[in-house]
Motif scaffolding. Structure first.
Motif, PDB file in Angstrom:
ATOM      1  N   PHE A 235     -98.971  92.631 -11.368  1.00 26.74           N
ATOM      2  CA  PHE A 235     -98.825  93.723 -12.335  1.00 26.74           C
ATOM      3  C   PHE A 235     -98.217  93.181 -13.624  1.00 26.74           C
ATOM      4  O   PHE A 235     -97.190  92.501 -13.580  1.00 26.74           O
ATOM      5  CB  PHE A 235     -97.942  94.819 -11.738  1.00 26.74           C
ATOM      6  CG  PHE A 235     -98.173  96.192 -12.330  1.00 26.74           C
ATOM      7  CD1 PHE A 235     -97.700  96.504 -13.596  1.00 26.74           C
ATOM      8  CD2 PHE A 235     -98.872  97.159 -11.618  1.00 26.74           C
ATOM      9  CE1 PHE A 235     -97.920  97.763 -14.144  1.00 26.74           C
ATOM     10  CE2 PHE A 235     -99.096  98.425 -12.150  1.00 26.74           C
ATOM     11  CZ  PHE A 235     -98.623  98.726 -13.415  1.00 26.74           C
TER      12      PHE A 235
ATOM     13  N   TYR B 185     -83.668 100.164 -24.574  1.00 24.91           N
ATOM     14  CA  TYR B 185     -84.967 100.690 -25.012  1.00 24.91           C
ATOM     15  C   TYR B 185     -84.878 102.198 -25.190  1.00 24.91           C
ATOM     16  O   TYR B 185     -84.120 102.872 -24.493  1.00 24.91           O
ATOM     17  CB  TYR B 185     -86.006 100.348 -23.946  1.00 24.91           C
ATOM     18  CG  TYR B 185     -87.431 100.721 -24.285  1.00 24.91           C
ATOM     19  CD1 TYR B 185     -88.142 100.023 -25.245  1.00 24.91           C
ATOM     20  CD2 TYR B 185     -88.074 101.762 -23.605  1.00 24.91           C
ATOM     21  CE1 TYR B 185     -89.464 100.348 -25.537  1.00 24.91           C
ATOM     22  CE2 TYR B 185     -89.389 102.083 -23.878  1.00 24.91           C
ATOM     23  CZ  TYR B 185     -90.078 101.376 -24.852  1.00 24.91           C
ATOM     24  OH  TYR B 185     -91.384 101.707 -25.128  1.00 24.91           O
TER      25      TYR B 185
ATOM     26  N   TRP C 180     -90.709 101.272 -30.509  1.00 22.22           N
ATOM     27  CA  TRP C 180     -91.966 100.702 -31.028  1.00 22.22           C
ATOM     28  C   TRP C 180     -92.449 101.438 -32.264  1.00 22.22           C
ATOM     29  O   TRP C 180     -93.058 100.849 -33.157  1.00 22.22           O
ATOM     30  CB  TRP C 180     -93.053 100.712 -29.941  1.00 22.22           C
ATOM     31  CG  TRP C 180     -92.762  99.739 -28.850  1.00 22.22           C
ATOM     32  CD1 TRP C 180     -92.539 100.018 -27.526  1.00 22.22           C
ATOM     33  CD2 TRP C 180     -92.628  98.310 -28.968  1.00 22.22           C
ATOM     34  NE1 TRP C 180     -92.278  98.855 -26.833  1.00 22.22           N
ATOM     35  CE2 TRP C 180     -92.328  97.803 -27.688  1.00 22.22           C
ATOM     36  CE3 TRP C 180     -92.734  97.420 -30.042  1.00 22.22           C
ATOM     37  CZ2 TRP C 180     -92.133  96.442 -27.447  1.00 22.22           C
ATOM     38  CZ3 TRP C 180     -92.538  96.064 -29.793  1.00 22.22           C
ATOM     39  CH2 TRP C 180     -92.243  95.589 -28.517  1.00 22.22           C
TER      40      TRP C 180
ATOM     41  N   GLY D  18     -98.536 102.703 -21.859  1.00 23.66           N
ATOM     42  CA  GLY D  18     -97.416 102.196 -21.067  1.00 23.66           C
ATOM     43  C   GLY D  18     -96.042 102.437 -21.679  1.00 23.66           C
ATOM     44  O   GLY D  18     -95.074 102.689 -20.971  1.00 23.66           O
TER      45      GLY D  18
ATOM     46  N   CYS E 245    -100.838  98.805 -21.723  1.00 19.82           N
ATOM     47  CA  CYS E 245     -99.995  98.664 -22.916  1.00 19.82           C
ATOM     48  C   CYS E 245    -100.829  98.870 -24.173  1.00 19.82           C
ATOM     49  O   CYS E 245    -101.961  98.389 -24.272  1.00 19.82           O
ATOM     50  CB  CYS E 245     -99.370  97.271 -22.951  1.00 19.82           C
ATOM     51  SG  CYS E 245     -98.234  97.056 -24.336  1.00 19.82           S
TER      52      CYS E 245
HETATM   53  N1  LIG Z   1     -86.681 100.197 -20.568  1.00 16.08           N
HETATM   54  C1  LIG Z   1     -87.885  99.760 -20.944  1.00 16.08           C
HETATM   55  N2  LIG Z   1     -88.962 100.457 -20.582  1.00 16.08           N
HETATM   56  C2  LIG Z   1     -90.192 100.039 -20.943  1.00 16.08           C
HETATM   57  C3  LIG Z   1     -90.349  98.883 -21.742  1.00 16.08           C
HETATM   58  C4  LIG Z   1     -89.188  98.159 -22.107  1.00 16.08           C
HETATM   59  O1  LIG Z   1     -89.240  97.121 -22.783  1.00 16.08           O
HETATM   60  N3  LIG Z   1     -87.975  98.629 -21.687  1.00 16.08           N
HETATM   61  N4  LIG Z   1     -91.621  98.500 -22.120  1.00 16.08           N
HETATM   62  C5  LIG Z   1     -92.633  99.562 -22.166  1.00 16.08           C
HETATM   63  C6  LIG Z   1     -93.985  99.080 -22.379  1.00 16.08           C
HETATM   64  S1  LIG Z   1     -94.380  98.669 -23.976  1.00 16.08           S
HETATM   65  C7  LIG Z   1     -94.918  99.080 -21.392  1.00 16.08           C
HETATM   66  S2  LIG Z   1     -96.542  98.706 -21.725  1.00 16.08           S
HETATM   67  C8  LIG Z   1     -94.557  99.405 -19.990  1.00 16.08           C
HETATM   68  C9  LIG Z   1     -94.918  98.256 -19.094  1.00 16.08           C
HETATM   69  O2  LIG Z   1     -94.476  98.492 -17.784  1.00 16.08           O
HETATM   70  P1  LIG Z   1     -94.461  97.279 -16.748  1.00 16.08           P
HETATM   71  O3  LIG Z   1     -93.628  96.187 -17.361  1.00 16.08           O
HETATM   72  O4  LIG Z   1     -93.912  97.801 -15.486  1.00 16.08           O
HETATM   73  O5  LIG Z   1     -95.895  96.851 -16.621  1.00 16.08           O
HETATM   74  O6  LIG Z   1     -93.173  99.672 -19.846  1.00 16.08           O
HETATM   75  C10 LIG Z   1     -92.606 100.404 -20.902  1.00 16.08           C
HETATM   76  N5  LIG Z   1     -91.275 100.750 -20.540  1.00 16.08           N
END
Ligand SMILES: Nc1nc2c(c(=O)[nH]1)N[C@H]1C(S)=C(S)[C@@H](COP(=O)(O)O)O[C@H]1N2
Ligand SMILES: [Mo]
Length: 493
Positions: free
Chosen positions: A222, A316, A377, A356, A272
């Motif tokens: 994954f 985040y 983002w 995502g 993503c």
């Molecule tokens: N806390 C947190 N959640 C997050 C992120 C992160 O950097 N920190 N990345 C996001 C992004 S950009 C995506 S595409 C997905 C990816 O989930 P995965 O790493 O389980 O595939 O988580 C999201 N959730």
């Protein structure tokens, strides 16, 4: 105290200071592993937060995972230099006091204080401070003039070798510590629930098309997207989820509270927004958890924007409509195992049909807002809080013994189910074979298509179509800022 000339003293001092820096960072890694207690972790997070949006986007779209590795390397270098500066200050202080002991003590104190400040972990900080001060102690120059050259140099060389050896050892020890212990824990379900998981996973296996090289319907590897290189490591007993902001009264739930709610198994696919058109940041898993809605019902919200900011243990944050949140699912298990640290342990949220980025890992807070504020983002120019784009990926092409070609891949359209995938090898659009759908409202499908090799190099194009007849958009757009668009095409020899 020693009789080295000034310039040489400075040079030797610089080497001692850098060695102390390296030893401190190595010691920190040995004790903390790849966790937030490692001195490189907070610096890495700071660097990625401070980086200009354009650089972050460039790193994601052009460099991919290498960007994050470079950032980590920069953070580790910064940590070494920072501690080297402190060690140099300690050496200068000791020199003024004419006391090696002062150098050693000041190096110990400064390194410990700085690493504690950065990581918030006073005990683990000792693992950085002790090696740093040991390097200073073991390289105190002799007092006799004959020491000036030979002995001092020998001592320094011994120190370089010692620190190198210590670093290698720390790398190994830290690697062991970095292991994700959550994977060893039982998921704590009933036998019947485990049976249900096994049945669903077996269903996914039997529905997977048998095309060699094609990833099965439950991903074996994954993808992972993180803003920080080091994942939070929160034990379930220390985890809480708070509902805050524009609510009648704050509410907080513990891990046990979540686990006491009805258990459900759901296939959910994630993709993503920064994925390239035919990239592989798109995967599917069977998640164990509970719907979010009953928790939200515990509070009365008065959000002016009908939106919420979700926050996480890694710093985040992402803002999106409450309407989407209400369909959310809190997951604590993945494919029959506890949710791995890399995917958000102990609890993450999954929001069906959306990119995502709103599927927040290490979820800690849902803040109801009065006015919409950009998330992590969106502050950097992305538009990834909405539904996913329709896509059919072409991940495999094989020339078969009977001179036919098989092309295959995965198709995904979020809440709009994929009802067909079409392939064009030069003479019109043909229907591909689809894998039988898995239960769930937000799950990808596989497709495959076999045709006689036309005898020369040719282009294959592929597109997905949803249940309501929407055809995947043909317009080619890069991932930034709305997610990639266009039809995947590949030249087959
Ligand atoms: N806390 C947190 N959640 C997050 C992120 C992160 O950097 N920190 N990345 C996001 C992004 S950009 C995506 S595409 C997905 C990816 O989930 P995965 O790493 O389980 O595939 O988580 C999201 N959730
Ligand atoms: Mo993402």
């Amino acid at each position: 105290m020693n009789l080295l000339p000034q310039s040489q003293r400075v040079r030797v001092g610089a080497v001692r200071a850098v060695l102390a820096g390296v030893a401190a960072v190595a010691g920190s890694y040995a004790a903390a592993g790849f966790t937030t207690g490692f001195v490189g972790a907070p610096l890495e997070a700071m660097l990625s937060r401070a980086a200009p949006a354009s650089l972050v986007t460039f790193a994601i779209v052009v460099l991919g995972d290498i960007g994050q590795k470079l950032n980590l390397l920069a953070a580790i270098t910064l940590a070494v230099l920072l501690i080297a500066c402190l060690a140099a200050a300690a050496l200068a202080t000791g020199w003024r006091q004419r006391s090696g002991l002062v150098s050693v003590t000041v190096a110990l104190g400064l390194t410990w204080a700085a690493v504690t400040l950065l990581t918030g972990s006073p005990v683990l900080a000792l693992a950085a401070a002790l090696p740093a001060s040991a390097v200073i102690a073991l390289t105190i120059p002799g007092i006799r003039p004959s020491d000036v050259d030979a002995t001092a140099r020998r001592r320094l060389l011994t120190a370089v070798a010692g620190v190198a050896g210590f670093s290698v050892l720390s790398y190994v020890v830290g690697g062991v510590r970095s292991r994700d212990e959550t994977e060893d824990l039982p998921l704590g379900l009933t036998a019947a629930q485990h049976q249900e998981i096994d049945t669903l996973l077996a269903e996914a296996e039997s529905k997977s098309l048998s095309v060699s090289g094609l990833e099965p319907l439950v991903s074996t590897n994954f993808y992972e997207v993180d803003i920080a290189a080091v994942n939070p490591n929160t034990a379930p007993e220390n985890w809480t989820l708070s509902l805050t902001g524009a609510v009648s009264e704050d509410a907080t739930f513990t891990y046990d509270d979540i686990r006491a709610l009805p258990v459900e198994q759901r296939f959910i696919t994630l993709r993503c927004v920064g994925d390239s058109l035919n990239g592989t940041k798109m995967d599917n898993a069977l998640w164990t958890g509970t719907p979010l809605a009953p928790l939200l019902d515990e509070v009365t919200t008065e959000s002016g924007c009908e939106c919420a900011m979700l926050r996480a243990g890694d710093g985040y944050y992402v803002q999106f409509p409450i309407a989407a949140l209400k369909r959310g699912f809190l997951a604590y298990g993945m494919n029959g195992r506890p949710l791995p640290r890399s995917h958000g342990a102990p609890v993450r949220v999954l929001i069906p049909g959306h990119w995502g980025e709103i599927n927040v890992k290490w979820l800690t807070e849902i803040e109801f807002l009065d006015e919409a504020v950009d998330g992590y983002w969106e502050e950097r120019g992305w538009h990834g809080t909405g539904p996913v784009n329709i896509v059919a990926k072409l991940w495999v092409d094989t020339l078969n013994d009977d001179d036919t070609v098989t092309v295959a891949g995965h198709a995904y359209a979020g809440l709009m189910d994929v009802s067909a995938v079409e392939v064009n090898t030069g003479d019109g659009w043909q229907k591909a074979t689809l894998s039988e759908p898995l239960p769930g409202e937000d799950v990808w499908r596989q497709w495959s298509y076999t045709y006689p090799h036309p005898g020369s190099q040719h282009r294959v194009r592929v597109r997905a179509i949803t249940g309501d007849g929407t055809v995947q958009a043909n317009e080619e757009l890069p991932a930034f800022p709305n997610g990639p668009s266009g039809w995947v095409s590949r030249t087959v020899q």
